[in-house]
Design an enzyme around this catalytic site. Structure first.
Site, PDB file in Angstrom:
ATOM      1  N   LYS A   1       0.818  -1.080   0.185  1.00 34.34           N
ATOM      2  CA  LYS A   1      -0.023  -0.084   0.128  1.00 34.34           C
ATOM      3  C   LYS A   1       0.845   1.264  -0.079  1.00 34.34           C
ATOM      4  O   LYS A   1       1.974   1.262   0.702  1.00 34.34           O
ATOM      5  CB  LYS A   1      -0.947  -0.095   1.227  1.00 34.34           C
ATOM      6  CG  LYS A   1      -1.979   1.156   1.442  1.00 34.34           C
ATOM      7  CD  LYS A   1      -2.585   0.957   2.537  1.00 34.34           C
ATOM      8  CE  LYS A   1      -4.027   1.834   2.728  1.00 34.34           C
ATOM      9  NZ  LYS A   1      -4.750   1.776   3.721  1.00 34.34           N
TER      10      LYS A   1
ATOM     11  N   SER B   1      -9.812   1.711   2.862  1.00 34.41           N
ATOM     12  CA  SER B   1      -8.724   2.573   2.287  1.00 34.41           C
ATOM     13  C   SER B   1      -7.858   1.567   1.188  1.00 34.41           C
ATOM     14  O   SER B   1      -7.212   2.176   0.211  1.00 34.41           O
ATOM     15  CB  SER B   1      -8.128   3.472   2.921  1.00 34.41           C
ATOM     16  OG  SER B   1      -7.281   2.964   3.921  1.00 34.41           O
TER      17      SER B   1
ATOM     18  N   SER C   1      -9.843  -0.590   7.258  1.00 31.73           N
ATOM     19  CA  SER C   1      -9.428  -0.346   5.644  1.00 31.73           C
ATOM     20  C   SER C   1      -8.703  -1.654   5.174  1.00 31.73           C
ATOM     21  O   SER C   1      -8.350  -1.707   3.833  1.00 31.73           O
ATOM     22  CB  SER C   1      -8.217   0.636   5.691  1.00 31.73           C
ATOM     23  OG  SER C   1      -8.972   1.926   5.472  1.00 31.73           O
TER      24      SER C   1
HETATM   25  N1  GLN Z   1     -13.034   4.131   6.090  1.00 33.02           N
HETATM   26  C1  GLN Z   1     -12.513   4.578   7.483  1.00 33.02           C
HETATM   27  C2  GLN Z   1     -12.034   6.113   7.207  1.00 33.02           C
HETATM   28  O1  GLN Z   1     -12.601   6.709   6.493  1.00 33.02           O
HETATM   29  C3  GLN Z   1     -11.273   4.066   7.948  1.00 33.02           C
HETATM   30  C4  GLN Z   1     -10.152   4.161   7.053  1.00 33.02           C
HETATM   31  C5  GLN Z   1      -8.904   3.344   7.524  1.00 33.02           C
HETATM   32  O2  GLN Z   1      -9.055   2.164   8.179  1.00 33.02           O
HETATM   33  N2  GLN Z   1      -7.942   3.733   7.116  1.00 33.02           N
HETATM   34  O3  GLN Z   1     -11.304   6.546   7.938  1.00 33.02           O
END
Ligand code: GLN
Length: 483
Positions: free
Chosen positions: A78, A153, A177
């Site tokens: 990532k 994400s 994410s």
């Molecule tokens: N979707 C969640 C957010 O927008 C989690 C994102 C993540 O785990 N990095 O913060």
């Protein structure tokens, strides 16, 4: 046989018997990328020349009999995990040209094993989002259905694994994410216990919640990856000095008599009916292979999303204050220093990141700190206690990973609250710090994957793997490929 379709474990066997070479695996990975990457767009950066150099290096090691579990295995990382000298953008304009001067601990560990880097995968800018639509560069498509999001994400990592554009990947999980994109893309995603995997070199979003973890094709590969990346690191002050077990050996032990908790709060209104039915069938299946379902309650679940969006944004507002256009990254012009700072941040960050910085700054400001930040921390403690009490009665907790299957591209971009709600089942896990995995447990009528979440006690990834593997082997969803 197309080698890019195989798992780490399968490739390991062939490599160790010298029936294939790392370069041959890489050839199949790159022919897949040539065929599909234009459509799916999993990657921000593809490191082809470097990959082939790494493959040669791995080959030399194998020739000298120096095999580690990940030697010669092509992986994707990532793009919020620092790789020395290799572009690491966090999918943000503000880091569009950032070449890290150091290597993250997790990728350093992979390098020592002589893995092969395929490239850096797409994400929501600074890992803020649930669909990868917040990337500065492009939106990744779900390999099962190109009109749908891959989740986020870590959407690029999950899509790359699902599309066989790498063998496995690393993601990061702050509120879901790793697990939510794994569930949307029909692959396996693990968020380890907070403190098990070093965060050194992970670009910080919300430091008390962030964890790095593997996204893989099956449960065995997840355990193999965790074996390599877990462990104490003096470079991360929140890393916990514990003895790391061999996670692979947890796999295969039966689950007879294991108590699995079913939290009533997770089977709520608004939960997609196909998701709900599929997860209930999965629970029945677990029961038929020996687990004992127990009804439990996690009473503060309803407050998790609100709590998360105060804690995470507060930490983000502090962490992201370092981006000012001075030492690295994007710099705008301005008539004086202050204006240069302001223009760099205004033009360098996207809308969602700005929204979060503003929310977090507000929650931390004097006069509102007690009402928001402190209150959120108190509720966080209650959420932790919910899990503690539940784990006095059960060995693992089973829930859906996400309330819906992959949604359409554009469906939620104008409604941040709807987007935030897609993490309703994953967020409390991060607030409590406990580990959880998402594994495929079925498909909708439209052939979209559905994910099952298995949550464990702190540092008890072994039980999670045990349950996940027993379920995986009793079904054959993991054998279905997206393309
Ligand atoms: N979707 C969640 C957010 O927008 C989690 C994102 C993540 O785990 N990095 O913060």
């Amino acid at each position: 046989m197309r080698l890019n379709k195989l798992t780490i474990k399968e490739l390991r066997r062939l490599l160790d018997k010298r029936e294939i070479t790392p370069t041959e695996i890489l050839n199949d990975i790159y022919s897949q990328i040539d065929r599909y990457e234009d459509k799916i767009k999993s990657y921000i950066t593809i490191t082809k020349d470097f990959s082939y150099k790494m493959a040669e290096d791995a080959e030399d090691h194998i020739k000298n009999g120096l095999m580690s579990p990940l030697t010669g295995i092509p992986l994707a990382i990532k793009d919020n995990i620092c790789t020395k000298g290799i572009l690491t953008t966090c999918a943000s304009r503000i880091l569009y040209n950032f070449l890290p001067p150091y290597e993250s601990t997790v990728t350093e560990k992979l390098l020592r094993q002589k893995y092969i880097l395929v490239g850096k995968t797409n994400l929501d800018e600074f890992a803020m989002g649930s669909s990868t639509e917040n990337s500065f560069f492009h939106t990744t498509k779900n390999p099962w259905n190109m009109q749908r999001v891959p989740g986020g994400s870590s959407g690029g990592s999950a899509a790359a694994v699902a599309a066989d554009e790498c063998i496995a990947a690393l993601g990061s999980d702050t509120g879901g994410s790793i697990r939510q994109p794994a569930s949307f893309c029909g692959v396996v995603g693990l968020k380890p216990t907070y403190g098990l995997v070093s965060r050194f070199g992970l670009i910080a979003f919300a430091s008390s919640l962030d964890q790095i973890g593997p996204i893989t094709k099956d449960v065995t590969d997840s355990a193999m990856m965790l074996n390599v990346i877990a462990g104490y690191d003096p470079l991360d002050s929140t890393s916990v000095p514990i003895d790391v077990p061999d996670y692979v050996s947890a796999i295969g032990r039966d689950i007879k008599g294991l108590k699995i908790g079913i939290p009533q709060e997770f089977f709520i209104e608004g939960l997609d009916i196909e998701v709900s039915n599929t997860v209930k069938e999965a629970i029945n299946k677990l029961e038929s292979i020996g687990a004992i379902p127990v009804d439990i309650s996690l009473p503060h679940t309803a407050y998790a999303v609100a709590t998360y969006y105060i804690v995470a944004t507060s930490e983000a507002s502090s962490n992201l204050s370092r981006y000012d256009g001075v030492k690295y990254g994007f710099r705008a012009s301005g008539k004086d220093l202050l204006e240069m700072y302001m223009n760099s941040r205004a033009q360098g960050f996207g809308d969602e990141v700005k929204r979060r910085i503003m929310l977090g700054t507000y929650a931390l400001s004097s006069g509102y700190y007690d009402a928001y930040y402190k209150k959120a921390q108190q509720i966080r403690t209650l959420i932790m206690q919910d899990f503690k009490m539940a784990f006095e009665k059960v060995d693992a907790i089973i829930t859906p990973t996400s309330p819906t299957p992959a949604f359409e591209i554009g469906e939620k971009t104008t409604d941040p609250l709807q987007m935030y709600l897609s993490d309703i089942f994953t967020i409390s896990v991060n607030l409590a710090g406990v580990p959880a995995i998402s594994i495929p447990c079925g498909f909708t009528q439209d052939n979209l994957p559905i994910g099952l979440q298995i949550i464990g006690r702190n540092f008890d990834e072994e039980t999670i793997f045990r349950v996940a593997y027993a379920y995986e082997q009793s079904m054959d969803f993991y054998k279905r490929r997206a393309i």
